[in-house]
Write a protein that holds these residues in place. Structure first.
Motif, PDB file in Angstrom:
ATOM      1  N   ALA A 340      17.069  73.316  24.304  1.00 14.55           N
ATOM      2  CA  ALA A 340      17.233  73.017  23.137  1.00 14.55           C
ATOM      3  C   ALA A 340      18.580  71.927  22.984  1.00 14.55           C
ATOM      4  O   ALA A 340      19.318  72.004  23.904  1.00 14.55           O
ATOM      5  CB  ALA A 340      17.479  74.344  22.173  1.00 14.55           C
ATOM      6  N   THR A 341      18.588  71.615  21.722  1.00 19.47           N
ATOM      7  CA  THR A 341      19.462  70.612  21.656  1.00 19.47           C
ATOM      8  C   THR A 341      20.271  70.537  20.118  1.00 19.47           C
ATOM      9  O   THR A 341      19.490  70.832  19.212  1.00 19.47           O
ATOM     10  CB  THR A 341      19.041  68.862  21.670  1.00 19.47           C
ATOM     11  OG1 THR A 341      18.431  68.657  22.770  1.00 19.47           O
ATOM     12  CG2 THR A 341      20.119  67.797  21.321  1.00 19.47           C
ATOM     13  N   PHE A 342      21.603  70.487  19.987  1.00 17.75           N
ATOM     14  CA  PHE A 342      22.113  70.989  18.728  1.00 17.75           C
ATOM     15  C   PHE A 342      23.296  69.882  18.605  1.00 17.75           C
ATOM     16  O   PHE A 342      23.806  69.317  19.297  1.00 17.75           O
ATOM     17  CB  PHE A 342      22.846  72.387  18.991  1.00 17.75           C
ATOM     18  CG  PHE A 342      22.187  73.476  19.401  1.00 17.75           C
ATOM     19  CD1 PHE A 342      21.696  74.308  18.368  1.00 17.75           C
ATOM     20  CD2 PHE A 342      21.748  73.927  20.952  1.00 17.75           C
ATOM     21  CE1 PHE A 342      20.638  75.266  18.863  1.00 17.75           C
ATOM     22  CE2 PHE A 342      21.150  74.852  21.223  1.00 17.75           C
ATOM     23  CZ  PHE A 342      20.327  75.602  20.141  1.00 17.75           C
ATOM     24  N   THR A 343      23.529  69.864  17.441  1.00 16.57           N
ATOM     25  CA  THR A 343      24.290  68.569  16.792  1.00 16.57           C
ATOM     26  C   THR A 343      25.434  69.418  16.050  1.00 16.57           C
ATOM     27  O   THR A 343      25.380  70.129  15.162  1.00 16.57           O
ATOM     28  CB  THR A 343      23.633  67.820  15.657  1.00 16.57           C
ATOM     29  OG1 THR A 343      22.411  67.109  16.466  1.00 16.57           O
ATOM     30  CG2 THR A 343      24.502  66.692  15.173  1.00 16.57           C
ATOM     31  N   LEU A 344      26.804  69.125  16.611  1.00 21.23           N
ATOM     32  CA  LEU A 344      28.129  69.538  15.844  1.00 21.23           C
ATOM     33  C   LEU A 344      28.735  68.220  15.197  1.00 21.23           C
ATOM     34  O   LEU A 344      28.723  67.245  15.827  1.00 21.23           O
ATOM     35  CB  LEU A 344      28.922  69.941  16.981  1.00 21.23           C
ATOM     36  CG  LEU A 344      28.315  71.224  17.781  1.00 21.23           C
ATOM     37  CD1 LEU A 344      29.368  71.564  19.004  1.00 21.23           C
ATOM     38  CD2 LEU A 344      28.255  72.266  17.036  1.00 21.23           C
ATOM     39  N   GLU A 345      29.103  68.543  14.051  1.00 22.64           N
ATOM     40  CA  GLU A 345      29.720  67.299  13.143  1.00 22.64           C
ATOM     41  C   GLU A 345      31.328  67.360  13.508  1.00 22.64           C
ATOM     42  O   GLU A 345      31.702  68.468  13.319  1.00 22.64           O
ATOM     43  CB  GLU A 345      29.469  67.679  11.481  1.00 22.64           C
ATOM     44  CG  GLU A 345      27.959  67.588  11.302  1.00 22.64           C
ATOM     45  CD  GLU A 345      27.934  67.341   9.774  1.00 22.64           C
ATOM     46  OE1 GLU A 345      28.634  68.266   9.401  1.00 22.64           O
ATOM     47  OE2 GLU A 345      26.975  66.754   9.237  1.00 22.64           O
ATOM     48  N   ALA A 346      31.556  66.080  13.829  1.00 24.45           N
ATOM     49  CA  ALA A 346      33.160  66.045  14.399  1.00 24.45           C
ATOM     50  C   ALA A 346      33.617  65.431  13.135  1.00 24.45           C
ATOM     51  O   ALA A 346      33.115  64.648  12.127  1.00 24.45           O
ATOM     52  CB  ALA A 346      33.095  65.065  15.377  1.00 24.45           C
ATOM     53  N   PRO A 347      34.862  65.952  12.710  1.00 24.87           N
ATOM     54  CA  PRO A 347      35.662  65.233  11.381  1.00 24.87           C
ATOM     55  C   PRO A 347      36.061  63.888  11.554  1.00 24.87           C
ATOM     56  O   PRO A 347      35.944  63.239  10.427  1.00 24.87           O
ATOM     57  CB  PRO A 347      37.025  66.042  11.426  1.00 24.87           C
ATOM     58  CG  PRO A 347      37.285  66.675  12.817  1.00 24.87           C
ATOM     59  CD  PRO A 347      35.816  66.822  13.374  1.00 24.87           C
ATOM     60  N   SER A 348      35.998  63.386  12.660  1.00 23.48           N
ATOM     61  CA  SER A 348      36.417  61.786  12.869  1.00 23.48           C
ATOM     62  C   SER A 348      35.821  61.502  14.227  1.00 23.48           C
ATOM     63  O   SER A 348      35.810  62.054  15.182  1.00 23.48           O
ATOM     64  CB  SER A 348      38.057  61.623  12.539  1.00 23.48           C
ATOM     65  OG  SER A 348      38.682  62.373  13.590  1.00 23.48           O
ATOM     66  N   THR A 349      36.065  59.950  14.387  1.00 26.92           N
ATOM     67  CA  THR A 349      35.729  59.428  15.807  1.00 26.92           C
ATOM     68  C   THR A 349      36.906  59.766  16.748  1.00 26.92           C
ATOM     69  O   THR A 349      36.520  59.981  17.920  1.00 26.92           O
ATOM     70  CB  THR A 349      35.881  58.056  15.719  1.00 26.92           C
ATOM     71  OG1 THR A 349      37.178  57.622  15.118  1.00 26.92           O
ATOM     72  CG2 THR A 349      34.624  57.535  14.725  1.00 26.92           C
ATOM     73  N   LEU A 350      38.123  60.128  16.298  1.00 26.89           N
ATOM     74  CA  LEU A 350      39.170  60.500  17.008  1.00 26.89           C
ATOM     75  C   LEU A 350      39.031  61.840  17.481  1.00 26.89           C
ATOM     76  O   LEU A 350      39.328  62.012  18.761  1.00 26.89           O
ATOM     77  CB  LEU A 350      40.629  60.493  16.212  1.00 26.89           C
ATOM     78  CG  LEU A 350      41.880  61.341  16.712  1.00 26.89           C
ATOM     79  CD1 LEU A 350      42.135  60.105  18.042  1.00 26.89           C
ATOM     80  CD2 LEU A 350      42.949  61.266  15.820  1.00 26.89           C
ATOM     81  N   ALA A 351      38.378  62.628  16.900  1.00 27.29           N
ATOM     82  CA  ALA A 351      38.052  64.054  17.551  1.00 27.29           C
ATOM     83  C   ALA A 351      36.936  63.895  18.542  1.00 27.29           C
ATOM     84  O   ALA A 351      37.076  64.539  19.531  1.00 27.29           O
ATOM     85  CB  ALA A 351      37.372  64.973  16.442  1.00 27.29           C
ATOM     86  N   VAL A 352      36.200  62.875  18.221  1.00 26.52           N
ATOM     87  CA  VAL A 352      35.092  62.852  19.335  1.00 26.52           C
ATOM     88  C   VAL A 352      35.931  62.314  20.885  1.00 26.52           C
ATOM     89  O   VAL A 352      35.221  62.508  21.764  1.00 26.52           O
ATOM     90  CB  VAL A 352      34.012  61.521  18.877  1.00 26.52           C
ATOM     91  CG1 VAL A 352      33.137  61.525  20.293  1.00 26.52           C
ATOM     92  CG2 VAL A 352      33.159  62.330  17.808  1.00 26.52           C
ATOM     93  N   ALA A 353      36.888  61.356  20.408  1.00 25.56           N
ATOM     94  CA  ALA A 353      37.394  60.624  21.602  1.00 25.56           C
ATOM     95  C   ALA A 353      38.342  61.706  22.399  1.00 25.56           C
ATOM     96  O   ALA A 353      38.296  61.747  23.682  1.00 25.56           O
ATOM     97  CB  ALA A 353      38.492  59.509  21.060  1.00 25.56           C
TER      98      ALA A 353
END
Length: 392
Positions: A340-353
């Motif tokens: 399975a693949t799940f998507t989590l929403e990040a508050p910003s690109t900074l959080a992703v980095a």
């Protein structure tokens, strides 16, 4: 929706069955000592959710954590009941009797008028002294009742508050602020001597004075320090993420370079408007079976820490992680979830980095795709996760 009494009865009955013959082996093994860390952990998780609500987060996770804390109380009451000491009904009755007796201005037959909260606290201290005298024959100390195991800042504030109820207090804020200045000067003098014991002594006096000042300005020192720690963590992780994006090697930045990013993080904080209201959002729970819970837990503990999610060990054979709107619950299972693949929403690109940096350092083999502003990783259970900023 049931009544509080009916739902509490249901919880007490659930606890009784867990502890009974044929119940849960883990629950049946527990005692007062083994439950102690869980009680402390649940109390701190409640505090974490209170902080999130204060910052505009949803209320429902706080409801969940209060339930976990209540379960610990019911658990302890069940242990006592099995020994014939007291029951949950006795716990409820004792606190109800105590609260009504200490609020005669509300529940007394002849309701007495009180002049504000300060008088209520003063009356409370007198009533507690009378209760102690009836039970022990002595009034005891007005400082009794502050746990010695409580965090030191919290204990200092509570001790000065209790002393103030019998008039041992500064008349105004200026006196408290002057005392802090005096203690700071004495700390400077101790630092000049270089004597460790003297420095410890004077530093303790400064911290105690700060706790007293916090009480005067009605801003609990423990809360203020906890929020300062949250700000420091967010700002420092901003520095780490920015340096990583610039290609600066670990430990290779100058203090001036890091200070520029620190100030940028502060400016970013100030640019965010305060929450206008405290939203009530539903909490979505995703339960996933895994074969190796220990590996899954070790992996997600580091991920959750980076994301600022809360963790819980309140249930055996599970690992739970809360974002405030999403809850992940991994449990041990013979037939685990897979593919399975799940998507989590990040508050910003900074959080992703920030998460990308942690992944590349701690779990490099887990990273599947690390495009700018997007991260896909695979956890030990083989589940795929996409972490991307919220659209718009």
């Amino acid at each position: 929706m049931g009544t509080p009494g009916a739902e509490l009865e249901r919880l007490v009955d659930i606890m009784r069955r867990l502890r009974a013959e044929g119940g849960c082996p883990w629950d049946r093994e527990q005692d007062l000592r083994s439950l102690r860390p869980y009680l402390v952990e649940e109390a701190f998780e409640v505090l974490d959710e209170m902080d999130r609500v204060a910052q505009g987060g949803p209320w429902h996770p706080l409801c969940e954590e209060l339930g976990d804390l209540l379960f610990q109380i019911v658990f302890h009451a069940q242990l006592a009941s099995e020994l014939g000491e007291f029951t949950m009904a006795d716990v409820s009755k004792a606190i109800s009797d105590k609260i009504t007796s200490r609020h005669p201005h509300v529940f007394g037959e002849k309701q007495v008028q009180v002049d504000g909260a300060e008088q209520v606290l003063a009356n409370w201290a007198k009533l507690k002294a009378e209760e102690r005298k009836r039970k022990t024959g002595k009034e005891g100390s007005v400082l009794d009742g502050v746990p010695t195991a409580a965090p030191a800042l919290l204990r200092a504030e509570r001790l000065t508050e209790k002393a103030s109820r019998i008039g041992f207090d500064w008349p105004d804020l200026a006196g408290v602020r002057g005392k802090l200045a005096e203690e700071l000067a004495e700390l400077d003098a101790a630092i000049a001597t270089g004597e460790r014991d003297a420095i410890e002594h004077e530093l303790g006096d400064v911290l105690f004075s700060l706790a007293n000042l916090a009480r005067f300005v009605k801003t609990p020192a423990e809360d203020a320090l906890r929020m300062a720690i949250r700000r420091f963590t967010a700002r420092f992780q901003h520095i780490e993420s920015a340096l990583h994006d610039e290609g600066v090697p670990f430990g290779g930045a100058t203090l001036e370079h890091m200070e520029r990013h620190w100030q940028a993080a502060k400016a970013q904080e100030k640019a965010l408007p305060p929450p206008r209201s405290l939203p009530r959002a539903p909490l979505a729970t995703l339960r996933l079976g895994v074969s190796n819970l220990e590996a899954q837990r070790a992996f997600w503990d580091s991920v959750a820490t980076t994301l600022g999610w809360s963790t819980s060990r309140s249930e055996p054979d599970t690992a739970r992680y809360d974002s405030g709107s999403v809850r992940l619950v991994f449990h041990r299972a013979e037939h685990p979830a897979s593919g399975a693949t799940f998507t989590l929403e990040a508050p910003s690109t900074l959080a992703v980095a920030r998460l990308r940096q942690v992944m590349e350092q701690a779990h490099p083999r887990s990273v599947v795709d690390s495009a700018p502003g997007h991260l896909t990783f695979r956890d030990p259970a083989g589940l795929m996760w996409e972490y991307t900023p919220i659209a718009g």
